[in-house]
Write a protein that holds these residues in place. Structure first.
Motif, PDB file in Angstrom:
ATOM      1  N   ARG A 176      -1.940   1.438   3.641  1.00  0.00           N
ATOM      2  CA  ARG A 176      -0.982   0.881   4.592  1.00  0.00           C
ATOM      3  C   ARG A 176      -0.490   1.899   5.606  1.00  0.00           C
ATOM      4  NH1 ARG A 176      -0.443   0.161  -0.339  1.00  0.00           N
ATOM      5  NH2 ARG A 176      -0.760  -1.884  -1.250  1.00  0.00           N
ATOM      6  N   ALA A 225       4.854   4.106   9.254  1.00  0.00           N
ATOM      7  CA  ALA A 225       5.895   3.092   9.360  1.00  0.00           C
ATOM      8  C   ALA A 225       7.272   3.604   9.003  1.00  0.00           C
ATOM      9  CB  ALA A 225       5.545   1.911   8.470  1.00  0.00           C
ATOM     10  N   GLY A 226       7.334   4.495   8.011  1.00  0.00           N
ATOM     11  CA  GLY A 226       8.656   4.950   7.582  1.00  0.00           C
ATOM     12  C   GLY A 226       9.315   5.865   8.578  1.00  0.00           C
ATOM     13  N   TYR A 267       5.217  -7.471   1.073  1.00  0.00           N
ATOM     14  CA  TYR A 267       5.051  -6.453   2.112  1.00  0.00           C
ATOM     15  C   TYR A 267       5.641  -6.924   3.439  1.00  0.00           C
ATOM     16  CZ  TYR A 267       2.891  -2.864   4.957  1.00  0.00           C
ATOM     17  OH  TYR A 267       2.697  -1.817   5.806  1.00  0.00           O
ATOM     18  N   TYR A 321       8.583  -5.149   5.348  1.00  0.00           N
ATOM     19  CA  TYR A 321       8.258  -4.511   6.625  1.00  0.00           C
ATOM     20  C   TYR A 321       9.057  -5.084   7.795  1.00  0.00           C
ATOM     21  CZ  TYR A 321       5.411  -2.092  10.037  1.00  0.00           C
ATOM     22  OH  TYR A 321       4.995  -1.258  11.029  1.00  0.00           O
ATOM     23  N   SER A 364      14.062  -1.184   3.214  1.00  0.00           N
ATOM     24  CA  SER A 364      12.745  -1.108   3.829  1.00  0.00           C
ATOM     25  C   SER A 364      12.368   0.342   4.147  1.00  0.00           C
ATOM     26  CB  SER A 364      12.728  -1.922   5.115  1.00  0.00           C
ATOM     27  OG  SER A 364      13.186  -3.217   4.849  1.00  0.00           O
ATOM     28  N   MET A 367       9.204   2.339   2.495  1.00  0.00           N
ATOM     29  CA  MET A 367       8.102   2.877   3.294  1.00  0.00           C
ATOM     30  C   MET A 367       7.887   4.365   3.030  1.00  0.00           C
ATOM     31  SD  MET A 367       6.553   0.592   4.799  1.00  0.00           S
ATOM     32  CE  MET A 367       6.848  -1.146   4.630  1.00  0.00           C
TER      33      MET A 367
END
Lengths: 291, 258, 341
Positions: A285, A289-290, B97, B101, B141, B145
């Motif tokens: 993934r 994104a973080g 997810y 997300y 979130s 992540m």
């Protein structure tokens, strides 16, 4: 077989807490926004009974296209400028000596972690009509004494770029870090010009970082509310300001909901599509994104 | 072969752009004059005024309460979510997810407004507690992540080894997984903590009586307060930020060396 | 190790909770209450006073409607008091707990709709006018027309309040600021759009700081706010336009659901103690309509025509009334003004 069911049970067990929390406090409220868009408003700020398309029809308000257009172009311009600045920065950082990398990274991260109200405030001080920047620009003859630097779209754009630039640099840097720079040299050995090597080898090589960067700048910019509020002039409203006005001033929750629903759709539909494509194409993934 | 100078210059321009306003703000916090454009001599009086401002202290206390509790809860929920997402491939996890997300990409104002509507509809009184709920919601979130990214670099043969040596699932989790992933979880927690301390828009929508947080206080000071006092407050916050960034860098380094 | 740390943190969680001692929650406009009075009240009644701020009546109303229960005392303008009372959001006051009501100056009661003080007690009265920088701005004959003067383009502000801005335009044209006549409103919209070209922004809060730091040279503002600015920059002046303006009375009311209604009554009474009322007026530069307090006022305030309104000004001016359903007309005009280029 028993193993499968217990495995299944375990999966549910560790997925449930976050799923329940986000369903109740994220998914449900978002759906509620859509539902309330179809409710009538009462003159005293309540949400009326029954269902109506009145609010949706009111979205055809002749004043909205200008606001939507301003929101979109400011967000797009912010994204383009941020990427334009971030790519060379990330390139430089990724190629810097190992000793310098953490220092540069820290210098970029600090503004990212600084309270954003404070960063906006700093610009208000700087752009004051009798402040430092004005005096400097006056001295070199770039502005007239009567020109105003604040309370216009340019000021909003400037502060948007300032606020989101580090958001753009970080994912691009993360991608550039992993890029194999010998490819650039190889391309040039094969006769490519420096610009061409950069455009056709480097940029495609960091495309994931570019996409992430564009999204993390563009989407929050679309929802801006505080920056146009503090830096914008009488014609500087963006959609976010309109939503806040409908909630806190006009006492019209259904109308605010309808606007919010439109904005949500504009943001979420493309995002969910991207996630789905990414997840199906590549099981690993999005790491950035973080960031 | 000569490299282009453009990246160097752009970086310098960007850094100047980043730090010029901040530096002027810090300098002005020690400026005796009330007006930013003239230097009236060195003075600490704005800091003194800040210390006397009890609204700021009160807001700071609220912010601390919320940031600590929201961080802890979101660390637990986010870490669990990351485990599930990493471990399983199923339709459930696809939905999971998406659910984890999407909050990352939804603009703050939408989240604030939708939560406000929810609280109005179910008649929950706005208070510190509603702010806590909102903050956990957006922090989960981010924690998930960050931890997920760490899990992907994680060498699961250690877990296998522990299993082979006869460790129970619980022993594996508490004795092997959590300690090894601790830097990642802490980094996620630190991110959640800063996001919570920093959040203005969502908090603004769901704040109730006596629940003014520091960003709301800063916003109200920008609008009404004395600008030099905000300079002083900003300088202190910048110092805190600096320490936090340094700390988190240390955490990351530890992770790469271990 | 990590487990111990984790458990320790979890134990902290309930501690961070939501314990309360006796607290009076008030919801007020900012810079609208002398902080010394709060300290004095806290000592006298052995309690804590926590203050939150709103920036418009509508924001106050929206927050309360949205479920921000738990406020013990709020400070809405009188038109908002009527709306809230009608909506059943306010408690009836117990006059026995507020003996100082006898000091209320009857001559200002006409600014409020709740004249029997059933739900509210007047707190401060004031006017909307023009704050400007003396020496930088020429203001021979105070008029709303100043906002059409391009000389000061980009350095002027109007309030971010539809009723005040449209109201000023209506006054300028010689109409009532509570009109519901669409032709008059259309005319006012044109005037307001012309003004908009010259202003830096619509601003209800920062204009005080803006005038002090010379960011703005002319601001439509509330009397007390502008005069508070004078304490920091003595070039600031305040005038009421010759066409008349809006007057207002901000009142104290106790919402339904207040946790400490009794303490709230005590606070109302405390603020109408003549000495306290005077020290509050001296601090905020609005007038607390309390007859017995006038003798304790500082000389400066006593002589200020902006604090003690001139009867001539009062005659030309009006109080903004809530228009109920007709309110939508103003929202429409305001949207048009805001969208105009």
């Amino acid at each position: 077989m028993a193993d499968r069911t217990s495995e299944r049970k375990q999966e549910w067990l560790i997925s449930a807490p976050s799923m329940v929390w986000l369903t109740v406090l994220f998914l449900a409220p978002t759906l509620l926004v859509f539902a309330i868009s179809f409710r009538p408003s009462t003159p005293f700020g309540g949400v009326g009974e029954g269902w109506t398309l009145q609010t949706i029809r009111e979205l055809a308000n002749p004043n909205y296209p200008a606001i939507i257009w301003r929101t979109v172009w400011l967000s797009l311009a912010t994204t383009v400028i941020c990427l334009g600045l971030a790519v060379p920065c990330a390139y430089f950082m990724a190629r810097a000596r190992a000793r310098w990398k953490p220092v540069l990274l820290m210098l970029v991260i600090i503004p990212f972690w600084t309270n954003f109200l404070i960063r906006i405030f700093a610009w208000k001080v700087l752009l004051h009509p009798e402040g430092l920047v004005k005096k400097l620009l006056l001295a070199v003859g770039l502005v007239e004494p009567r020109d105003i630097l604040m309370y216009n779209e340019n000021a909003v754009l400037l502060v948007l770029v300032y606020s989101y630039l580090s958001f753009a640099i970080l994912p691009i840097y993360a991608a550039a870090e992993k890029f194999d720079f010998s490819l650039l040299e190889a391309a040039m050995d094969l006769g490519a010009t420096r610009l061409r090597a950069f455009l056709q080898v480097f940029l495609p090589g960091i495309s994931r970082g570019l996409i992430t960067a564009a999204l993390v700048v563009f989407i929050p910019a679309l929802g801006s509310y505080v920056i146009p509020d503090l830096m914008g002039g009488p014609s500087g409203e963006m959609i976010g300001n309109k939503i806040a006005q409908r909630v806190f001033v006009d006492r019209n929750l259904p109308h605010a909901s309808a606007l919010a629903a439109v904005l949500t759709l504009a943001v979420v539909v493309p995002m969910v599509a991207v996630i789905f494509l990414q997840r199906q194409k590549k099981p690993a993934r999005a790491k950035e994104a973080g960031g | 072969m000569k490299r282009s100078r453009i990246p160097l210059y752009t970086t310098l321009v960007c850094l100047l752009f980043f730090y010029l306003p901040i530096i002027i703000l810090i300098v002005n916090s020690f400026n005796k004059s009330r007006f930013g454009s003239v230097w009236g001599g060195f003075s600490l009086r704005w800091y003194q005024k800040l210390m006397e401002n009890r609204d700021v202290w009160f807001a700071l206390k609220n912010t601390a309460i919320i940031a600590v509790s929201a961080t802890i809860v979101s660390m637990v929920l986010g870490t669990l979510a990351a485990f599930a997402l990493h471990r399983y491939r199923s339709r459930l996890q696809n939905a999971h997810y998406t659910l984890v997300y999407t909050p990352l990409v939804v603009p703050d104002i939408l989240m604030g407004m939708s939560l406000l509507l929810l609280f109005v509809q179910v008649k929950v009184q706005l208070s510190l507690f509603t702010i806590f709920l909102a903050h956990v919601t957006f922090c989960i979130s981010y924690v998930a992540m960050v931890v997920l990214a760490r899990l992907q670099d994680f060498d699961f043969s250690v877990v296998e080894a522990a299993r082979d040596l006869g460790a129970s699932t619980r022993q594996v989790v508490t004795g092997v997984l959590l300690p090894l992933l601790a830097p990642g979880i802490l980094a996620g927690g630190l991110l959640a903590f800063t996001l919570s301390i920093d959040d203005f828009v969502i908090t603004f929508f769901v704040a109730g009586p006596g629940s003014t947080t520091l960003p709301i206080q800063i916003y109200s000071m920008i609008k009404h307060g004395s600008p030099p006092v905000i300079n002083a407050l900003s300088t202190i916050l910048l110092a805190v930020t600096f320490v936090m960034v340094w700390l988190s860098q240390r955490l990351t380094e530890e992770k790469t060396t271990s | 190790m990590i487990r111990k740390w984790f458990i320790a943190l979890c134990c902290l969680l309930p501690l961070t909770g939501f314990a309360q001692d006796k607290v009076l929650h008030i919801y007020n406009w900012s810079e609208y209450l002398n902080p010394d009075l709060i300290t004095a009240f806290e000592e006298q009644y052995d309690c804590r006073v926590k203050q939150d701020y709103f920036d418009s009546n509508e924001a106050l109303y929206a927050k309360l409607k949205a479920g921000a229960g738990g406020y013990d005392l709020i400070f809405p303008s009188s038109y908002m008091v009527s709306i809230m009372a009608e909506q059943g959001m306010l408690q009836e006051l117990n006059h026995d707990l507020i003996p100082n009501l006898k000091h209320i100056d009857r001559s200002f009661l006409k600014l409020t709709e709740d004249r029997d003080m059933k739900y509210s007690v007047q707190y401060m009265v004031g006017s909307t006018g023009i704050g400007y920088i003396d020496g930088r701005v020429e203001m021979d004959e105070p008029s709303w027309a100043i906002f059409a003067n391009e000389e000061y383009a980009g350095r002027m502000t109007l309030l971010n309040d539809m009723r005040e801005v449209i109201g000023a335009a209506l006054k300028y044209l010689g109409y009532s600021l509570n009109t519901t006549d669409e032709a008059q409103l259309d005319e006012a919209a044109e005037v307001a759009i012309a003004w908009k070209k010259n202003i830096a922004k619509y601003e209800s809060e920062q204009y005080k700081n803006g005038l002090v730091s010379l960011e703005f040279l002319v601001s439509q503002g509330y009397s007390g706010d502008v005069m508070q600015g004078m304490e920091e920059n003595e070039d600031i002046a305040y005038v009421i336009p010759k066409e008349g303006t809006s007057l207002y009375s901000d009142d104290m009311a106790i919402p339904v659901g207040a946790e400490n209604a009794e303490l709230a009554h005590a606070f109302i009474n405390f603020l109408h103690e003549p000495e306290n009322a005077a020290s509050n007026t001296d601090f905020v530069w609005y007038l607390c309509p309390n007859t017995a307090s006038y003798e304790f006022l500082s000389e400066e305030v006593k002589e200020d025509p902006a604090v003690f309104l001139d009867p001539e000004v009062v005659a030309k001016s009006e109080v903004i009334r809530d228009l109920g359903e007709e309110n939508a007309k103003y929202v429409k005009v305001w949207d048009r003004i805001k969208a105009a280029q």
